[in-house]
Motif scaffolding. Sequence first.
Motif, PDB file in Angstrom:
ATOM      1  N   GLN A  60      -1.048   7.243  -8.768  1.00 39.52           N
ATOM      2  CA  GLN A  60      -1.761   8.487  -8.483  1.00 39.52           C
ATOM      3  C   GLN A  60      -2.398   9.067  -9.752  1.00 39.52           C
ATOM      4  OE1 GLN A  60       1.112  11.018  -6.621  1.00 39.52           O
ATOM      5  NE2 GLN A  60       1.423   9.663  -4.838  1.00 39.52           N
ATOM      6  N   GLU A  61      -1.647   8.990 -10.841  1.00 34.70           N
ATOM      7  CA  GLU A  61      -2.197   9.490 -12.097  1.00 34.70           C
ATOM      8  C   GLU A  61      -3.405   8.671 -12.540  1.00 34.70           C
ATOM      9  OE1 GLU A  61      -0.733  10.309 -16.730  1.00 34.70           O
ATOM     10  OE2 GLU A  61       0.648   9.475 -15.217  1.00 34.70           O
TER      11      GLU A  61
ATOM     12  N   ILE B  10       0.833  -1.200   0.000  1.00 30.27           N
ATOM     13  CA  ILE B  10       0.000   0.000   0.000  1.00 30.27           C
ATOM     14  C   ILE B  10       0.867   1.250   0.000  1.00 30.27           C
ATOM     15  CG2 ILE B  10      -1.701   1.285   1.359  1.00 30.27           C
ATOM     16  CD1 ILE B  10      -2.830  -1.425   2.245  1.00 30.27           C
ATOM     17  N   ARG B  11       1.958   1.206   0.759  1.00 32.02           N
ATOM     18  CA  ARG B  11       2.825   2.370   0.822  1.00 32.02           C
ATOM     19  C   ARG B  11       3.457   2.640  -0.556  1.00 32.02           C
ATOM     20  NH1 ARG B  11       5.702   0.792   4.588  1.00 32.02           N
ATOM     21  NH2 ARG B  11       4.614   1.832   6.320  1.00 32.02           N
ATOM     22  N   SER B  12       3.863   1.576  -1.180  1.00 30.03           N
ATOM     23  CA  SER B  12       4.457   1.765  -2.520  1.00 30.03           C
ATOM     24  C   SER B  12       3.430   2.289  -3.523  1.00 30.03           C
ATOM     25  CB  SER B  12       5.054   0.448  -3.025  1.00 30.03           C
ATOM     26  OG  SER B  12       4.028  -0.533  -3.171  1.00 30.03           O
ATOM     27  N   LEU B  13       2.177   1.862  -3.342  1.00 31.10           N
ATOM     28  CA  LEU B  13       1.144   2.375  -4.246  1.00 31.10           C
ATOM     29  C   LEU B  13       0.915   3.862  -4.023  1.00 31.10           C
ATOM     30  CD1 LEU B  13      -1.517  -0.514  -4.241  1.00 31.10           C
ATOM     31  CD2 LEU B  13      -0.028   0.157  -6.108  1.00 31.10           C
ATOM     32  N   LEU B  14       0.884   4.273  -2.728  1.00 29.23           N
ATOM     33  CA  LEU B  14       0.668   5.685  -2.458  1.00 29.23           C
ATOM     34  C   LEU B  14       1.809   6.541  -2.972  1.00 29.23           C
ATOM     35  CD1 LEU B  14      -0.861   5.444   1.166  1.00 29.23           C
ATOM     36  CD2 LEU B  14      -2.064   5.859  -0.981  1.00 29.23           C
TER      37      LEU B  14
ATOM     38  N   LYS C 268      -7.286   9.918 -13.170  1.00 29.44           N
ATOM     39  CA  LYS C 268      -8.002   9.634 -14.414  1.00 29.44           C
ATOM     40  C   LYS C 268      -9.345   8.972 -14.137  1.00 29.44           C
ATOM     41  CE  LYS C 268      -4.058   9.226 -17.557  1.00 29.44           C
ATOM     42  NZ  LYS C 268      -3.305   8.320 -18.454  1.00 29.44           N
ATOM     43  N   LEU C 269      -9.402   8.126 -13.127  1.00 27.78           N
ATOM     44  CA  LEU C 269     -10.659   7.450 -12.797  1.00 27.78           C
ATOM     45  C   LEU C 269     -11.712   8.446 -12.335  1.00 27.78           C
ATOM     46  CD1 LEU C 269      -9.385   4.226 -11.030  1.00 27.78           C
ATOM     47  CD2 LEU C 269     -10.427   4.390 -13.258  1.00 27.78           C
ATOM     48  N   GLN C 270     -11.269   9.511 -11.589  1.00 25.41           N
ATOM     49  CA  GLN C 270     -12.232  10.508 -11.138  1.00 25.41           C
ATOM     50  C   GLN C 270     -12.838  11.287 -12.300  1.00 25.41           C
ATOM     51  OE1 GLN C 270     -10.125  12.921  -8.323  1.00 25.41           O
ATOM     52  NE2 GLN C 270     -10.089  11.332  -6.718  1.00 25.41           N
ATOM     53  N   ASP C 271     -12.041  11.493 -13.317  1.00 31.52           N
ATOM     54  CA  ASP C 271     -12.529  12.267 -14.458  1.00 31.52           C
ATOM     55  C   ASP C 271     -13.293  11.437 -15.474  1.00 31.52           C
ATOM     56  OD1 ASP C 271     -11.266  14.378 -13.299  1.00 31.52           O
ATOM     57  OD2 ASP C 271      -9.414  14.142 -14.484  1.00 31.52           O
ATOM     58  N   GLU C 272     -13.301  10.130 -15.333  1.00 32.96           N
ATOM     59  CA  GLU C 272     -13.975   9.275 -16.314  1.00 32.96           C
ATOM     60  C   GLU C 272     -15.473   9.415 -16.194  1.00 32.96           C
ATOM     61  OE1 GLU C 272     -12.772   5.313 -15.873  1.00 32.96           O
ATOM     62  OE2 GLU C 272     -10.821   5.587 -16.863  1.00 32.96           O
ATOM     63  N   PRO C 273     -16.215   9.379 -17.282  1.00 28.50           N
ATOM     64  CA  PRO C 273     -17.688   9.399 -17.200  1.00 28.50           C
ATOM     65  C   PRO C 273     -18.224   8.112 -16.615  1.00 28.50           C
ATOM     66  CG  PRO C 273     -16.974   8.991 -19.451  1.00 28.50           C
ATOM     67  CD  PRO C 273     -15.721   9.302 -18.665  1.00 28.50           C
ATOM     68  N   ILE C 274     -19.406   8.240 -16.073  1.00 20.70           N
ATOM     69  CA  ILE C 274     -20.037   7.076 -15.456  1.00 20.70           C
ATOM     70  C   ILE C 274     -20.430   6.105 -16.553  1.00 20.70           C
ATOM     71  CG2 ILE C 274     -22.000   6.282 -14.060  1.00 20.70           C
ATOM     72  CD1 ILE C 274     -22.039   9.017 -12.761  1.00 20.70           C
TER      73      ILE C 274
END
Length: 1783
Positions: free
Chosen positions: A1642-1643, A1632-1636, A1647-1653
Amino acid sequence: MATRAGPHGAERPGPARDGTEMLAQAHGEPQSSGSFRKSGYDRKVSSREAKKKKVIFWGIEVPETLSWHGWELGKEIIRHLTLKNVHGKAQKLTYRAPSTPYFFTVFQQPITLNPGMSLTLPIVFRPREKRDYEDSIFFMKAEGEFSVALRAMRPRFGLSMPAAVQLPVCAVHNVTEMTFPVCNVGDLISVFSWETPSPFFMTSDRSTLDPGAECMVKVTFQPEVAGVHNAVATCWFGGEVKQKRTIQLKALAKYPCLRVSVTGKEYEGVQPGKFQDVLCFGSVPVGTTVEKCVEIFNMSVVDAPCRIEQEKDPLLHGYVFSCDVSHGVVPAKGKLVLYIRFQPQIVGEHSTSYFTIGSTGCHLETVLKVVGSCKGPSVSLDQYSVEFDWINLGESLMQTLKISNMSDVPAFYQFDIDNKGSVFSLDRPCGVLEGKTTLTLKVTFRPTHPMNYHRRVVCLVHHQEPMYVDFLGTCHSDTAKPTTLQERHLSWYRTNMVRGLTFYPPDILSMMLKDGKLQMDEKGALMLSPEIFEDKPPKEYFEPNAMTEYFYDGVSSDLALFPAHVSVSPTEYDFGCCMPSHKAEPLPLCVTNHTKGNITVAWTPSHGSAFQVHPEICDMPPLKSSTFYVFCKPTQVNSLYAAELEGFAVYKVMRHYTNIENDATICPSWCLTVRLRAHTYEAEREHFIPQYILDVPKTFPPVVCDTDTYCSMLLSNTGTSLITFSVNQTACPSVMVKPSSGHIMPGGHQIFFLSTHPVNRVTQQHVLPLQLNSYPAYTKKIVLQSCGQSFLLHLEGDGNLYFKPLHIGTSSTRMYTIKNCTSLPMVFTWKIFQSHSKILSVSPTAGILQPFEAMAQAWTFTPNKETKYVLHAMVFVSWKSPDLVSPKGLHYVLRVIGEGALGTIRAQKEHLDLGNVLVGGQQSCSIVLLNDGICTLNYILSVEQFITGPHNPEEVRSDPLALELEHSRGTILARSKAFVRIKVRPARRLRYTWSIKYATCTPTAADLASTKEKQQPLCCIVATGTYPTLRITDATITGSASKLHIWKLFSLDTLNEYLERDPTPGELTYRVPTRHSTCLIPPVYTPLLLDFDFGSAPVGSEPTIARLLLENKGVVPVDWAFLFPSDQKMDMEHWAEDTDFTPQELHQMRVQDNQLFSVSPKSGTLLPGQEKSVQLSHRHDFIGTDRLPVLLKISYGHEILLTFSSVTVEHNQRYVHFASNKHHFAPIAVGGSHPPTQIYKLYNGGSMPVTFEVQLDNIVKIQEKNFRHPVFVCLTPRGEIPPGETGHIEWIFSPLEAKTYLVDVPIHILEGESTPVTFQGVGYNPNTVQKTDTSSQFVSSADYSGSAKLTVPGQAATLSHHRICLGNIPDCTKADQLVFLNNILKNTAVVFAWHISCCKEKAHMLEITPNSGIVQPGESIPCFITLQPTRKPSLCRINLVCEVYIQESLVQYERDLHKWEEGKERRAVEFTITEKDLGTKRKLTSPSVRLSDSAETENLSDSSAVIRKYKTLPPLKSRPTPSQPPGHLERGLLLGKDASQVWVKPEPPKPLVLHLDVSARSYTIEEFLRKFSLDFPKYFLSRPFSTQPSESESVDGKGYRNRMDMEPKWLSLAAASKPELEMVADILTGVIRSLLENSYFQESVRKLQDEPIPYFFQFQSAKSAELQDSRQGSTISSRVSASTDLDLEKDGERKKMSQETSFSHFLESYKIFHQKQLREKEIISRQPAVGNLVELVLKNTLQNILTEASRGEVVLTARPMVIALPPNPSRRITNPAPPSSRA
């Protein structure tokens, strides 16, 4: 339809006589056309012939036609019609009278004719007007009817002739002939004439023909132009009204082609460009004739008339060349031998003549140059003076004199001396000296007086100048002893004679010498004192020309070289007739002494001669004359007498040597000769006829004007009598003859020399009378001609030489001819001004022109500036012979005209793209060069090469130039074009560009290096080198093997990879298929080796047939061939074969001899884009492994060695076929939690089921080495494979590190062998590999096309794809693909059914819709393939099989099967009694009952078992082997018995098997999101659901987690120990630490937040639901209001009051109710069943649309329809409005 009898009595059906054939006869048209047409009317035969011509109808013989001729009006004419029965039985018939009243017969009555009998029926003709009458009389029989034509014709004209005449092929201006007959077929005498167009001519020996007469007409064809000649000739004939008949005349005329061929040695003087045909005779002896031949070849197919013309001599010059043929015909493809003779007449003369040979009427001519020279004898003496010293009087002395002939021409010689009357005599004074011989002559000296003797004797040689020899001798007596005369004395005498001192006697000279008036020179000769000559040099004696000395002796001519000291007159005399009985008058001889001293004259006595001189000796004072008398005293009558008197005159002081004080003063004696003739013939008696041969030339040798010319003449006496001769020179004073008189002894000859002096170029004719034997009747007139020669040089073109305009700096050479028009050799020299020497030159500049010779000279013109030139050159001429005087400065002027210009060259196409050219091959094309200028240009081409494309510059640098010019230099004429052929040979698969430049070539810049700076661009040529490209695009094989398995068996991926490479040099050793091997196993030149594995099958099974689809993917045609070893071996003699074979060779021979492997076709050619199916087969006839090396040879391309291999196993043998002993797993990323399941396939190639076991010992070792991590996991360690099917072994490859893992795993076959297989897997680091690489790992690098291309014979249906790849998918989603099944039959429907060929446990993973069905003819049905969720990561490779049956065969099978089952049931209760003695023995215990099948009785019902005791024994059968197909047992029943008693169970039709490979790679959702996050919205997550889902499970997703908790892996984690949990927590913390900290992660989150539903979303928070409810709360549906009104009506007034008082409370309660309804609705929509239902509805909708589109009900690609609205009437529309709506 009536029947008609044939001409020979055979009955045959045919039309009635009044049909078409009758009409033809009625109108006079012949039934068959012959080679001759009739004129006027077409009467077939005459009346007599008509009577004779019979026909037979059904056994009745009748004449074909009955005719009347010569009839008159008002008279009846009767003709009899005879009917004869030629049949074998009696005939009955009736007849019908003619229809017209002009012909009638007796009353109709039945006619009966017995066999062989005849009946005569009279026919009466009664004409009423002058015209033609035609009718018919009909006869009826039972078989049909026939008729006889009745004709009465008027007399008329008629000619018969061929319709066309084809004449033979003829040459232009030649004549060919042909005859044809003309016959008078009319009744009247006919006069005819012809009208014939040119070039045809008609001739006939007759112009009038009686009736029936015939004549021949000759057609003459004389064309003037070549071509096909068609003409129509018209023949006019008849009486007052002329009739005409035409005949087609056809002929072909061709131009002849003649070629002159000169045989023999080539002439050295042949000049290029002129007079190529030269016939050289060489040097020919004078007087002889040499004949040589010239061949004239006719190269055409027609006889060619030719003419031979000899050039006319402008001056009179004897035709030494002659040809008897002036016209001739050279046969087609043959030759004509032309004989030319050469007869030279003048020794040393070079003769030249020209013959023109050409076709008659054609301008093409060949000039034949004929040259030759004349050679004569070359006679010489070994010494030119013979000294006899001194002898006493009365003695004689003999000396020898050698005469030699250095030539090979015989020489006639004669010494001009009379042996009988001279003191000097020769044993052979005349004779013939053969060539290359020497003759020794004996000279005898018999002096008669004591004195000095000197006689200068001339030796005459025919065709050669005379030679002189001096005879010297001295005679002493007792009293007189003169000084011995020697040769030096003679030399001093001649010098003294030139100086004028010999007219003084020696004593005076001695006194003058003493007085000093004379001196002696250094040679010992006398000379006057220098004081007297005033220092003038004394004269010297030079030997004069022999011919001049001979003629200018002061006797024959008035001129003399030296003045005579003593002369006699006359020198010749003819006594005429001197009879012995009469005394003749003596001849007075006057001898004159011209010296200043006393001389003594002594005549040589000739004893026995008829001529005597008196006195014999006499002294004479100085400058005085004395007379001597000659007496003629003949002794015989009728005879001829001739002799020569010889006398010597000498100074008297020379009598004694004491009188001579100095030898220089000695003067030899002078010889005097007189020729005398006489005869004793009576007056009326004829003299002896002379027998002689006279060889005299026709002309004098040519000389310059005002110069003497000489020739010789030979008169030979061939008789036995003496011949006397005399020439009357007064009759022809222009010719001098010497000797003019004399005699010839029998067998001897006389040589004459003739001289004339032409003064001009006018030809003179000389006639010399030569009288023989003193008889005027024997006078021979000798005719000679002479002509003076002066300079005459002919310049071609009237002295003008024209050159075409030339490019500045270039040269042009022209041949220019000059001709010597004289009979003398001429020397020419060209002189060019110094200022023009660089512009104009000639070769040769000087030379010799033989008489009448034409010489071609090369003139070179080189302009140096742009201007017009007019230049002058002079040729100076002179005679070749130095003896001839040439005028100084004589020359001719040549005018040379030329022009210098500038010009350029351009290419017609500046850019030329040759496209693709085969590497190693060759492509040719032509570059068109244009010269638009006025001058001819000489050019030099250069090529510069550029190469583009991936290549190694070092390797390419050593390659040769890929473009080759046919010629790098050339010439383009003015205003013309030239073609330069180029050849392109690319050496590599690269793009070539060639820049071609040119430079004009000049003498100063004649090579490429010197013109490099002046090069100009011409054009650019582009080509691309390419190899023949072949690719395997599809493959099929018999059996249940899938496409992937076929490609693996035949290594087609590797084969296609090899075919894409460039060929190695070894592969191009033989560019085309070649037989190059001398051994059974050919050598291998290619490094590319592949295995073609045909799999395995039991022995005796059907052959394994594989079909490969070859496609030419390139741009050039491909020639391919499969070469067996026998196709590469050269044919050798048996003795050269090696009989010691290796085991490999023996095995290879067995395979080829039995044709176990076959390829059809073995070779072919594919054009670009073309495809070809190749069938490979293997027959399983022998148990074992068969191997055969087959070479796949692509011409000018690859050479790949394919090893064909196949295994044939026994029937009971358990065998598994391993396609390869090495298997590669798909690469797996390191660190993955769910590695996919992979499959390894095994094929059971035997006929027995096979059980396999995987030995896992090495796998355990690999796991121990990798920290007990399961790198390789075998999920199917044991399994069973049915015969002919494929088994799957599931594996999981989970790499621990990024490296390659290898493990050898033995696979054991129970009751069989173990085979080790190497499994290889590659682990990779996902962080270092691109996404595109990881996403494409599943797809094969050498994938084949999924579309169906290859069809097999008898195939009824095809699939649109043979392979579908679903790609990378999540493991919980469905994947769909559309495949079309096409019925390719036009008239038959097919039935199909889908199933999975192997791994039945995976059948649930695929869903096919429809699973089965019927496809109508020509239709296509869509099949939807759905891959169910795999629920775990795996590599799915599933082989679907579609079995296709023809519906008719399936229906027929069901019918036959139904009948067979009904019969089976019937046979179950029926039986047959076969006992013959059933009447006496009725035993139920032994019936002979036979049922159809013993096995069938076991299936009978219990009720039927009661009659078991009546059932017969089952028939004898052989147990079928496992490999035998169904129905084999029934087909083999009861062999030898009646086949009708055996009812075989029908076999189902064999289906057509279509394979469809379905492949996919599934991932877990986490891994899929990590690798293919952008593709995740494309998939619908199919989730399983329970029958009663709870709300909490639906909303928070615990149900999904509970499902995950129930999985075994999660249960194992829950049961873990505390240290293990801590380890897991530590690992997860680090992860998890390496992922953070990972920027990539992070990028991705951003991108997932900006993707349309996504459309199908599964997670939604309560807040978002409330927000949605608030947006929809303001809207109240009509349904809610309607329900409220309904409640108020039920309650009455109470409802109305509650509406007024509590309306706001109602709204609040409605909102709560509506929110609750929405929450329930959302909960329901979140259920998996709802999502699956929506997905299913959408999927079915799309499938329905595609199905309708495939049936043609919906056109998806149609343009949308536009409905135009009506215009608005209130306003005017100016522009058209856009479409308002679409339908």
